[in-house]
Design an enzyme around this catalytic site. Sequence first.
Site, PDB file in Angstrom:
ATOM      1  N   CYS A   1       1.251  -1.329  -0.469  1.00 20.07           N
ATOM      2  CA  CYS A   1      -0.059  -0.042  -0.063  1.00 20.07           C
ATOM      3  C   CYS A   1       0.784   1.226   0.177  1.00 20.07           C
ATOM      4  O   CYS A   1       1.886   1.253   0.308  1.00 20.07           O
ATOM      5  CB  CYS A   1      -1.339   0.478   1.573  1.00 20.07           C
ATOM      6  SG  CYS A   1      -2.071  -1.752   1.252  1.00 20.07           S
TER       7      CYS A   1
ATOM      8  N   LYS B   1      12.765 -16.315  -9.634  1.00 19.78           N
ATOM      9  CA  LYS B   1      12.873 -14.236 -10.246  1.00 19.78           C
ATOM     10  C   LYS B   1      12.221 -14.924 -11.495  1.00 19.78           C
ATOM     11  O   LYS B   1      11.231 -14.275 -12.101  1.00 19.78           O
ATOM     12  CB  LYS B   1      14.115 -13.854 -11.278  1.00 19.78           C
ATOM     13  CG  LYS B   1      15.283 -13.535 -10.142  1.00 19.78           C
ATOM     14  CD  LYS B   1      14.648 -11.947  -9.922  1.00 19.78           C
ATOM     15  CE  LYS B   1      14.622 -11.348  -8.801  1.00 19.78           C
ATOM     16  NZ  LYS B   1      14.329 -11.496  -7.592  1.00 19.78           N
TER      17      LYS B   1
ATOM     18  N   ARG C   1       4.432  -0.371  -4.703  1.00 20.06           N
ATOM     19  CA  ARG C   1       3.893  -0.868  -3.254  1.00 20.06           C
ATOM     20  C   ARG C   1       2.410  -1.976  -3.174  1.00 20.06           C
ATOM     21  O   ARG C   1       2.232  -2.715  -2.731  1.00 20.06           O
ATOM     22  CB  ARG C   1       3.267   0.264  -2.166  1.00 20.06           C
ATOM     23  CG  ARG C   1       5.135   1.058  -1.816  1.00 20.06           C
ATOM     24  CD  ARG C   1       5.145   2.186  -1.140  1.00 20.06           C
ATOM     25  NE  ARG C   1       4.752   1.515  -0.079  1.00 20.06           N
ATOM     26  CZ  ARG C   1       5.257   1.709   1.311  1.00 20.06           C
ATOM     27  NH1 ARG C   1       6.683   1.642   0.724  1.00 20.06           N
ATOM     28  NH2 ARG C   1       5.510   1.198   2.577  1.00 20.06           N
TER      29      ARG C   1
ATOM     30  N   GLU D   1      17.627 -18.078  -6.570  1.00 18.70           N
ATOM     31  CA  GLU D   1      17.389 -17.133  -6.677  1.00 18.70           C
ATOM     32  C   GLU D   1      17.002 -16.789  -8.554  1.00 18.70           C
ATOM     33  O   GLU D   1      15.850 -16.138  -8.310  1.00 18.70           O
ATOM     34  CB  GLU D   1      18.614 -16.138  -7.046  1.00 18.70           C
ATOM     35  CG  GLU D   1      18.400 -13.968  -6.916  1.00 18.70           C
ATOM     36  CD  GLU D   1      17.497 -13.435  -6.125  1.00 18.70           C
ATOM     37  OE1 GLU D   1      16.892 -14.177  -5.064  1.00 18.70           O
ATOM     38  OE2 GLU D   1      17.094 -12.737  -6.795  1.00 18.70           O
TER      39      GLU D   1
ATOM     40  N   HIS E   1      18.629 -37.346  -5.437  1.00 16.58           N
ATOM     41  CA  HIS E   1      18.209 -37.791  -4.528  1.00 16.58           C
ATOM     42  C   HIS E   1      16.789 -37.010  -5.049  1.00 16.58           C
ATOM     43  O   HIS E   1      16.009 -37.276  -4.208  1.00 16.58           O
ATOM     44  CB  HIS E   1      18.572 -37.069  -3.236  1.00 16.58           C
ATOM     45  CG  HIS E   1      20.487 -36.915  -2.910  1.00 16.58           C
ATOM     46  ND1 HIS E   1      20.252 -38.292  -2.572  1.00 16.58           N
ATOM     47  CD2 HIS E   1      21.548 -36.293  -2.786  1.00 16.58           C
ATOM     48  CE1 HIS E   1      21.760 -38.453  -2.021  1.00 16.58           C
ATOM     49  NE2 HIS E   1      22.011 -37.213  -2.967  1.00 16.58           N
TER      50      HIS E   1
ATOM     51  N   LYS F   1       6.243  -4.594  -3.963  1.00 15.56           N
ATOM     52  CA  LYS F   1       6.980  -4.485  -2.732  1.00 15.56           C
ATOM     53  C   LYS F   1       8.412  -4.623  -1.819  1.00 15.56           C
ATOM     54  O   LYS F   1       8.932  -5.073  -1.303  1.00 15.56           O
ATOM     55  CB  LYS F   1       8.061  -2.901  -3.777  1.00 15.56           C
ATOM     56  CG  LYS F   1       9.054  -3.083  -3.469  1.00 15.56           C
ATOM     57  CD  LYS F   1      10.158  -3.582  -4.736  1.00 15.56           C
ATOM     58  CE  LYS F   1      11.646  -3.515  -4.889  1.00 15.56           C
ATOM     59  NZ  LYS F   1      12.400  -4.466  -5.518  1.00 15.56           N
TER      60      LYS F   1
ATOM     61  N   TRP G   1      -2.516  -3.286  -1.909  1.00 21.33           N
ATOM     62  CA  TRP G   1      -2.144  -4.353  -1.714  1.00 21.33           C
ATOM     63  C   TRP G   1      -2.934  -4.891  -0.868  1.00 21.33           C
ATOM     64  O   TRP G   1      -2.773  -4.655   0.782  1.00 21.33           O
ATOM     65  CB  TRP G   1      -0.730  -4.580  -1.506  1.00 21.33           C
ATOM     66  CG  TRP G   1      -0.215  -5.491  -1.977  1.00 21.33           C
ATOM     67  CD1 TRP G   1       0.293  -6.686  -3.183  1.00 21.33           C
ATOM     68  CD2 TRP G   1      -0.173  -7.434  -0.926  1.00 21.33           C
ATOM     69  NE1 TRP G   1       0.367  -7.534  -2.544  1.00 21.33           N
ATOM     70  CE2 TRP G   1       0.303  -8.165  -1.431  1.00 21.33           C
ATOM     71  CE3 TRP G   1      -0.808  -7.414   0.749  1.00 21.33           C
ATOM     72  CZ2 TRP G   1       0.632  -9.058  -0.723  1.00 21.33           C
ATOM     73  CZ3 TRP G   1      -0.242  -8.197   1.245  1.00 21.33           C
ATOM     74  CH2 TRP G   1       0.159  -9.153   0.546  1.00 21.33           C
TER      75      TRP G   1
ATOM     76  N   ASN H   1      -1.783   1.695   5.525  1.00 23.61           N
ATOM     77  CA  ASN H   1      -1.177   1.269   4.846  1.00 23.61           C
ATOM     78  C   ASN H   1      -0.445   0.409   5.992  1.00 23.61           C
ATOM     79  O   ASN H   1      -0.471   0.404   7.323  1.00 23.61           O
ATOM     80  CB  ASN H   1      -0.271   1.353   4.463  1.00 23.61           C
ATOM     81  CG  ASN H   1       1.296   0.845   4.557  1.00 23.61           C
ATOM     82  OD1 ASN H   1       0.641  -0.566   4.120  1.00 23.61           O
ATOM     83  ND2 ASN H   1       2.560   0.989   4.145  1.00 23.61           N
ATOM     84  N   GLY H   2      -0.813  -1.012   6.483  1.00 25.57           N
ATOM     85  CA  GLY H   2      -0.873  -1.923   7.688  1.00 25.57           C
ATOM     86  C   GLY H   2      -1.240  -3.089   7.957  1.00 25.57           C
ATOM     87  O   GLY H   2      -2.400  -2.831   7.173  1.00 25.57           O
TER      88      GLY H   2
ATOM     89  N   GLU I   1       8.734 -15.292 -10.018  1.00 23.24           N
ATOM     90  CA  GLU I   1       7.637 -14.526  -9.772  1.00 23.24           C
ATOM     91  C   GLU I   1       7.582 -13.480 -10.886  1.00 23.24           C
ATOM     92  O   GLU I   1       5.957 -13.014 -11.022  1.00 23.24           O
ATOM     93  CB  GLU I   1       8.685 -13.729  -8.687  1.00 23.24           C
ATOM     94  CG  GLU I   1       9.327 -12.711  -8.794  1.00 23.24           C
ATOM     95  CD  GLU I   1      10.473 -12.366  -7.613  1.00 23.24           C
ATOM     96  OE1 GLU I   1       9.875 -11.853  -6.670  1.00 23.24           O
ATOM     97  OE2 GLU I   1      11.312 -11.862  -7.493  1.00 23.24           O
TER      98      GLU I   1
HETATM   99  C1  F6R Z   1      11.979 -11.368  -5.394  1.00 30.04           C
HETATM  100  C2  F6R Z   1      11.396 -10.049  -3.944  1.00 30.04           C
HETATM  101  C3  F6R Z   1      11.367 -10.392  -2.038  1.00 30.04           C
HETATM  102  C4  F6R Z   1      12.163  -9.548  -1.301  1.00 30.04           C
HETATM  103  C5  F6R Z   1      11.052  -9.766  -0.142  1.00 30.04           C
HETATM  104  C6  F6R Z   1      12.622  -9.712   0.843  1.00 30.04           C
HETATM  105  O1  F6R Z   1      12.296 -10.285  -6.071  1.00 30.04           O
HETATM  106  O2  F6R Z   1      11.694  -8.623  -4.200  1.00 30.04           O
HETATM  107  O3  F6R Z   1      11.362 -12.241  -2.334  1.00 30.04           O
HETATM  108  O4  F6R Z   1      13.539 -10.137  -1.635  1.00 30.04           O
HETATM  109  O5  F6R Z   1       9.932 -10.154   0.348  1.00 30.04           O
HETATM  110  O6  F6R Z   1      12.622  -7.572   0.912  1.00 30.04           O
HETATM  111  P1  F6R Z   1      13.353  -6.820   1.525  1.00 30.04           P
HETATM  112  O7  F6R Z   1      14.193  -7.043   0.789  1.00 30.04           O
HETATM  113  O8  F6R Z   1      12.731  -5.428   1.610  1.00 30.04           O
HETATM  114  O9  F6R Z   1      13.467  -6.615   2.493  1.00 30.04           O
END
Ligand code: F6R
Length: 615
Positions: free
Chosen positions: A2, A492, A27, A488, A511, A610, A75, A101-102, A495
Amino acid sequence: MCGIVGYIGRRQAYPVLIKGLKRLEYRGYDSAGVALITETKGLEVYKTKGKVADLEAYVEDKDVTGTVGIAHTRWATHGEPNATNAHPHISCSGNLALIHNGIIENYTVLKEALQRHGVAFKSSTDTEVLVQLIDYIQQHLKTDLLTAVRLALRQVIGAYAIAILDRNEPNQIIAARKSSPLVVGIGDDEFFLGSDASPIIEYTDKVVYLDDNDIAVLRRGAKEAEFVNFDNEKIEHDVKTVDLDLGQIEKGGYPHFMLKEIFEQPKSLRDCMRGRVNVEANNVVLSAVIDYRKELINARRYIIVACGTSWHASLIGKQLLESICQIPVEVEYASEFRYSNPVIDSRDVVIAISQSGETADTLAAIQLAKERGAFIFGICNAIGSSIPRATNTGCYIHVGPEIGVASTKAFTGQVTVLTMLALALGKARGTINNTDYVNLVRELDSIPQKMEKVLEQNDHVRDISRVFTYARNFLYLGRGYNYPVALEGALKLKEISYIHAEGYPAAEMKHGPIALIDDEMPVVVVATQNPLYDKLMSNIQEIKARNGRVIAIVTEGDEKVKALADEFVELPQTIECLEPLLSTIPLQLLAYHIAVQKGKNVDQPRNLAKSVTVE
Ligand code: F6R
């Protein structure tokens, strides 16, 4: 999660609010809304399901005049994303509009109590309880808005950043914060509000970061913003100057923020290392390690807490710190750590890694570790965010704002800071010899240049992605430092393209996961030339024997893996522990191009936001 924007001053508020929402859309983008005190009708609220662009279309024929307003991009947590559940929420009396937001944890109790007093709720959100409670107090105690907000917030349990407009007090915005970020921008006879500074910096670089339990009163014509606590005691805040320019938060000619941020990595790593890595002096200097040398070098153990991509960087950090500094390191998901009753005390150092600096689970993990006496070191990107303010010390990664929801340059920035930290601590502890130290410092300094060479293969990776857009599953394999890179890469891909993908340490394949391999399964293998190279060759043979399709990430000049693989991307040679800084780039590009081929919204993938400021 949010985004909140507010404005009061001489300008028309609506354009400021809409531009601000667009900057905060990373956000959340389930619904958007705006409340204005308009010139003709008083308090007006417009809201709609969908993105900020949908809100713009919706208000096209509406009155959006007025010089005070608040706006929100959502969000969804409680209540499906629709126009009714969108913010701002209006109180029963129609006097108040509120954005939030929260999460309000005790909203059910409060809602039931208000319902018993005849308050009718319209939405299924937790947020609406706030506006109804404030309104109820205002009506029954005949108080002004500030008093009603103070009294209401005493009864609220949970996390919030809120902003409220009152039709009867049209020359002010009241805002408050607990565990969710909120920034006040201070201009000439005008004030701004934002979940971060990005909606504000176009107008002023003077900001105040609210602390928990702060209430801000932004009055038209006032020279200064007022800050009070729930007891109405005045709070003094330093006005800070934000060092952020607009170019950093715009796409700069790229079709997506994600691609821009992938390409920014050589520059962002140079920024990250500036003033810290000095090749002339063959040295790495981190002020936090100088200032807190005793706490950091004498620790019996390090525990790294993080989520998502930051957790993957932490796994690389563990290997770096253990091998260079000989310190035992554990890596925990922050969300698990906080509920695991960990054995931890003042001899431990907890490193919290977070791009946003706002992740609720990571903040809670810090709180727990602090209560048990641990020393807390933060590695964050967002300047002035909650996590750096909750730690004893730390290092910013300084890679600039990351706006694409899929994290890219923050990952390489985190790994770079962890490398610098390992080097600085290793030297202080005497656990690395001078030759290795100097070689690593020099090689780290050359990584941005090598990254540029990897990025030159963007078109090649795009061509590879075309071949694999059909796939429904992917496997990613790596060993040693490249195992977290495999995790990672898989994250990527899933998501942003919604293709199922799993990352594995390559030797674990036999395994279990090997059962998945057939001629439809693409397997991305990070098979660079390091001490594990021969082992990886065997793993690739095992995949090919079962007709799997191999996309190999290899070291320049490698012929053996290239001969076996269906596709390959070459990386310049580097020292093994620095390989993730290069090997992660083709995986970022591969995920990006596959998602683009599939027509997905790369910067705003479904269901994600984000900054995860809720549990
Ligand atoms: C993946 C991604 C998330 C963040 C996670 C932690 O691309 O962006 O997995 O890495 O939500 O976020 P931060 O680093 O802001 O604590």
